[in-house]
Every structure is written in structure tokens, then in C-alpha cells.
Design an enzyme around this catalytic site. Sequence first.
Site, PDB file in Angstrom:
ATOM      1  N   GLN A 187       0.826  -1.214   0.000  1.00 48.25           N
ATOM      2  CA  GLN A 187       0.000   0.000   0.000  1.00 48.25           C
ATOM      3  C   GLN A 187       0.859   1.262   0.000  1.00 48.25           C
ATOM      4  O   GLN A 187       0.738   2.121  -0.880  1.00 48.25           O
ATOM      5  CB  GLN A 187      -0.908   0.004   1.234  1.00 48.25           C
ATOM      6  CG  GLN A 187      -1.576   1.358   1.488  1.00 48.25           C
ATOM      7  CD  GLN A 187      -2.266   1.460   2.830  1.00 48.25           C
ATOM      8  OE1 GLN A 187      -3.459   1.282   2.918  1.00 48.25           O
ATOM      9  NE2 GLN A 187      -1.522   1.748   3.887  1.00 48.25           N
TER      10      GLN A 187
ATOM     11  N   ALA B 291       9.745  -2.396   3.309  1.00 50.39           N
ATOM     12  CA  ALA B 291       9.642  -3.840   3.126  1.00 50.39           C
ATOM     13  C   ALA B 291       9.446  -4.551   4.465  1.00 50.39           C
ATOM     14  O   ALA B 291       9.588  -3.960   5.532  1.00 50.39           O
ATOM     15  CB  ALA B 291      10.890  -4.364   2.424  1.00 50.39           C
TER      16      ALA B 291
ATOM     17  N   SER C 133       4.036  -7.106   7.251  1.00 44.90           N
ATOM     18  CA  SER C 133       3.346  -5.880   7.655  1.00 44.90           C
ATOM     19  C   SER C 133       2.075  -6.097   8.476  1.00 44.90           C
ATOM     20  O   SER C 133       1.373  -5.135   8.763  1.00 44.90           O
ATOM     21  CB  SER C 133       2.993  -5.051   6.414  1.00 44.90           C
ATOM     22  OG  SER C 133       2.163  -5.800   5.539  1.00 44.90           O
TER      23      SER C 133
ATOM     24  N   SER D  95       6.519   2.164  13.387  1.00 46.52           N
ATOM     25  CA  SER D  95       5.118   1.838  13.676  1.00 46.52           C
ATOM     26  C   SER D  95       4.742   2.236  15.093  1.00 46.52           C
ATOM     27  O   SER D  95       5.556   2.144  16.020  1.00 46.52           O
ATOM     28  CB  SER D  95       4.896   0.332  13.498  1.00 46.52           C
ATOM     29  OG  SER D  95       3.624  -0.048  13.986  1.00 46.52           O
TER      30      SER D  95
ATOM     31  N   GLU E 202       3.033   0.497  16.861  1.00 43.89           N
ATOM     32  CA  GLU E 202       3.072  -0.735  17.647  1.00 43.89           C
ATOM     33  C   GLU E 202       4.289  -0.778  18.558  1.00 43.89           C
ATOM     34  O   GLU E 202       4.312  -1.542  19.522  1.00 43.89           O
ATOM     35  CB  GLU E 202       3.066  -1.949  16.713  1.00 43.89           C
ATOM     36  CG  GLU E 202       1.749  -2.199  16.016  1.00 43.89           C
ATOM     37  CD  GLU E 202       0.665  -2.716  16.962  1.00 43.89           C
ATOM     38  OE1 GLU E 202       0.996  -3.523  17.841  1.00 43.89           O
ATOM     39  OE2 GLU E 202      -0.496  -2.323  16.803  1.00 43.89           O
TER      40      GLU E 202
ATOM     41  N   TYR F 126       5.472  -8.081  15.866  1.00 44.78           N
ATOM     42  CA  TYR F 126       5.641  -7.018  14.871  1.00 44.78           C
ATOM     43  C   TYR F 126       6.198  -5.755  15.529  1.00 44.78           C
ATOM     44  O   TYR F 126       7.127  -5.120  15.011  1.00 44.78           O
ATOM     45  CB  TYR F 126       4.293  -6.730  14.218  1.00 44.78           C
ATOM     46  CG  TYR F 126       4.293  -5.566  13.256  1.00 44.78           C
ATOM     47  CD1 TYR F 126       4.735  -5.724  11.947  1.00 44.78           C
ATOM     48  CD2 TYR F 126       3.829  -4.309  13.642  1.00 44.78           C
ATOM     49  CE1 TYR F 126       4.731  -4.668  11.049  1.00 44.78           C
ATOM     50  CE2 TYR F 126       3.816  -3.245  12.761  1.00 44.78           C
ATOM     51  CZ  TYR F 126       4.267  -3.422  11.474  1.00 44.78           C
ATOM     52  OH  TYR F 126       4.257  -2.363  10.594  1.00 44.78           O
TER      53      TYR F 126
ATOM     54  N   LYS G 246       9.777  -3.836  14.784  1.00 46.84           N
ATOM     55  CA  LYS G 246       9.837  -2.426  14.389  1.00 46.84           C
ATOM     56  C   LYS G 246      10.656  -1.602  15.384  1.00 46.84           C
ATOM     57  O   LYS G 246      11.352  -0.647  14.999  1.00 46.84           O
ATOM     58  CB  LYS G 246       8.422  -1.857  14.269  1.00 46.84           C
ATOM     59  CG  LYS G 246       7.670  -2.299  13.022  1.00 46.84           C
ATOM     60  CD  LYS G 246       8.311  -1.729  11.766  1.00 46.84           C
ATOM     61  CE  LYS G 246       7.497  -2.024  10.518  1.00 46.84           C
ATOM     62  NZ  LYS G 246       8.127  -1.468   9.304  1.00 46.84           N
TER      63      LYS G 246
ATOM     64  N   HIS H  47      -2.883   3.676   9.175  1.00 48.24           N
ATOM     65  CA  HIS H  47      -3.269   4.433   7.981  1.00 48.24           C
ATOM     66  C   HIS H  47      -3.780   3.443   6.951  1.00 48.24           C
ATOM     67  O   HIS H  47      -3.164   2.419   6.692  1.00 48.24           O
ATOM     68  CB  HIS H  47      -2.110   5.266   7.439  1.00 48.24           C
ATOM     69  CG  HIS H  47      -0.830   4.521   7.276  1.00 48.24           C
ATOM     70  ND1 HIS H  47      -0.085   4.046   8.340  1.00 48.24           N
ATOM     71  CD2 HIS H  47      -0.159   4.150   6.161  1.00 48.24           C
ATOM     72  CE1 HIS H  47       0.983   3.419   7.895  1.00 48.24           C
ATOM     73  NE2 HIS H  47       0.960   3.457   6.568  1.00 48.24           N
TER      74      HIS H  47
ATOM     75  N   ARG I  58      -5.347  -1.682   0.745  1.00 43.90           N
ATOM     76  CA  ARG I  58      -5.153  -2.685   1.795  1.00 43.90           C
ATOM     77  C   ARG I  58      -5.756  -4.020   1.353  1.00 43.90           C
ATOM     78  O   ARG I  58      -6.868  -4.064   0.825  1.00 43.90           O
ATOM     79  CB  ARG I  58      -5.852  -2.247   3.085  1.00 43.90           C
ATOM     80  CG  ARG I  58      -5.095  -1.235   3.924  1.00 43.90           C
ATOM     81  CD  ARG I  58      -3.868  -1.815   4.548  1.00 43.90           C
ATOM     82  NE  ARG I  58      -3.361  -0.968   5.630  1.00 43.90           N
ATOM     83  CZ  ARG I  58      -2.084  -0.891   5.965  1.00 43.90           C
ATOM     84  NH1 ARG I  58      -1.180  -1.594   5.303  1.00 43.90           N
ATOM     85  NH2 ARG I  58      -1.705  -0.121   6.963  1.00 43.90           N
TER      86      ARG I  58
END
Length: 319
Positions: free
Chosen positions: A12, A81, A84, A125, A127, A149, A153, A179, A184
Amino acid sequence: MKKALICGVSGQDGAYLAKLLLDKGYDVYGGSRDAQMSSFFNLRRLDIWSDVHLISINIHDFRSVLQTILKIKPDEIYNLAGQSSVGLSFEQPVETLESISVGTLNLLEAIRFSNLPIRFYNAGSSECFGDTGTLAADESTPFRPRSPYGVAKAAAFWQVANYREAYNIQAGTGILFNHESPLRPERFVTQKIVATACRVAKGSKETLILGNIDIARDWGWAPDYVEAMWLILQQAQLDDYVIATGKTTKLKDFIRIVFETLGLDWHAHVRIDESFFRPTDIAEGHANPMKAYKQLGWKAGHKMEDVARMMVESFNMRD
């Protein structure tokens, strides 16, 4: 003409970023592990597939990364990359950590080894923050990730900060909150909601099955956020920025707006399944993007309500 290399161009953000850079007159190179086999569906949807130089690059292989950088000599590299999906990271924690942290490290090290004046953007992110309660996270908020994840990150974030400070690499991270967009895939909950609701509006009898709909997030519009990525790399001295709308809403409100846009009552079409709950989910996500506004001049152009309606409109137009 500036050259930009986008790693993860098929996703995306990569597709929207490629369009933005092309519009700005860049020579855009899009990296994929196997450019001959990849469909680049999102680039085709944005009608820019033929305008991007599609190249094969494996960011998990240092030699591949270095050879690509020395050949292209990009002015800017955007690292988008890696795996995700937060949900998928609980099922594939090792692959998630390796795909994000090792790839980032190889890119940074290749930039250092090449000795080229490359500016490097890293996709961070929200997260990384974990659950901050009602505290609006900014660039000084400590990281306490609650997903594989988020851990990956966070590792990539500190790699970038270290290379910036220790090796004087011009590198920065955009700590992006949620976002969304029509690009998506349906494994993301927002698109799952939109796709199911649109099918129901057209006569489908299916039920939308979801996990915890009381979670709250700061949702923005992806095309707005790729502009922030570009702005980060235009600064004299690169730094890290929280990118968000500054407004948090519950997932059930996103659901309600999607169904209302289609003239439906969501209560009649949604079922909660606790097996969809994540092991350590974040109850709320709040953001303070003031630094981006003050230093980059960036502000989100769309709120969650806009995003929900635009995704419905796009899905219906596509079908």
C-alpha cells in the site's frame, strides 16, 4: 532528477509513495524479491506500473543490497519492506523479526559501506509504543511493544538511530500510526469490514466475524502519510517523527460509519468471535503528531470518518 529506491514498492505505502515521487519528477526504482514474478497489482491499480523501474532486490542478502545501491546510486532510499501484519506476526514471529530487522540492518550497512550521500527513510510503527493508555505518544514516549511485529519495528528503529549517531548516516524513522486505503488487502481489518459490508449491501447473506471491536486507534489516510515520508527526507538534519491524525476512535465506530454509508445497521450483520482476539492486544492508541506539524509542516488531511467513506466508495467503484 533525483533517484529514489523504494523497498517494498508493491505494498500500500510503496505504491502511493511511488506515485507521489513520480509526480514530483523523481526517477523511481521499485524493489521486489523477484521483479519478474511479482504482479505489482497496486502499481497497476494506480496506473504507474510502466513508470517505475522494477528491480529484483533481496534485502535479507547484504550482497544483493550493496550491488543494487552501487548500481543505482539513489539519492533516497525508502525502506517499506517486511512482514506488515500485526496479527500474522503472532503466528510467524521469527519471520517477522528477520524480515524487518535484518533487512533494515543490511540497508543501513550497505549505505555505510557504499559511502554514498544517501538519505534513508525507515518505516516505523505505533506498535512500538505498546499500550500507553490514554497518553498520547510522541517521539519521547518509551517503547513497550506488545506484539512480535512491534518488537521487530522497535529493533529497526534503534538500528536507524544508532547508524545516524555512530556513523553520521542521514537516516530517519516515521513512526506511523494506523493508515488505511483501498489498497489494503482483506487480511487488514478495515478492508475486511469494507469488503464484507459492500457485499452485504449488494445482497450477500454473509456475517462479518470480528474480534475485539472496542479497541481504539488513530486511523489516517495512507496517501497523506507517504507525503510525510518524503518530507522527513527533505530536512537538513534527519530525525524521527510520529505521524498520525491526533484523533483516536473505536473500531466499532469505523464499522458503524462503513455500514451507515451503505444504508445498513451494522448490528444486524456483525458477530464477535473471541478466538479472533490477539494474545496481547493494545486497548487504545493515542498520538501526538505536533513535532511533524511544527518541523515538517505536515498535518493529516483526512480523519477516520473520511477514510471509511472513501474506502467504501472505492470498493464499490472497483466492483
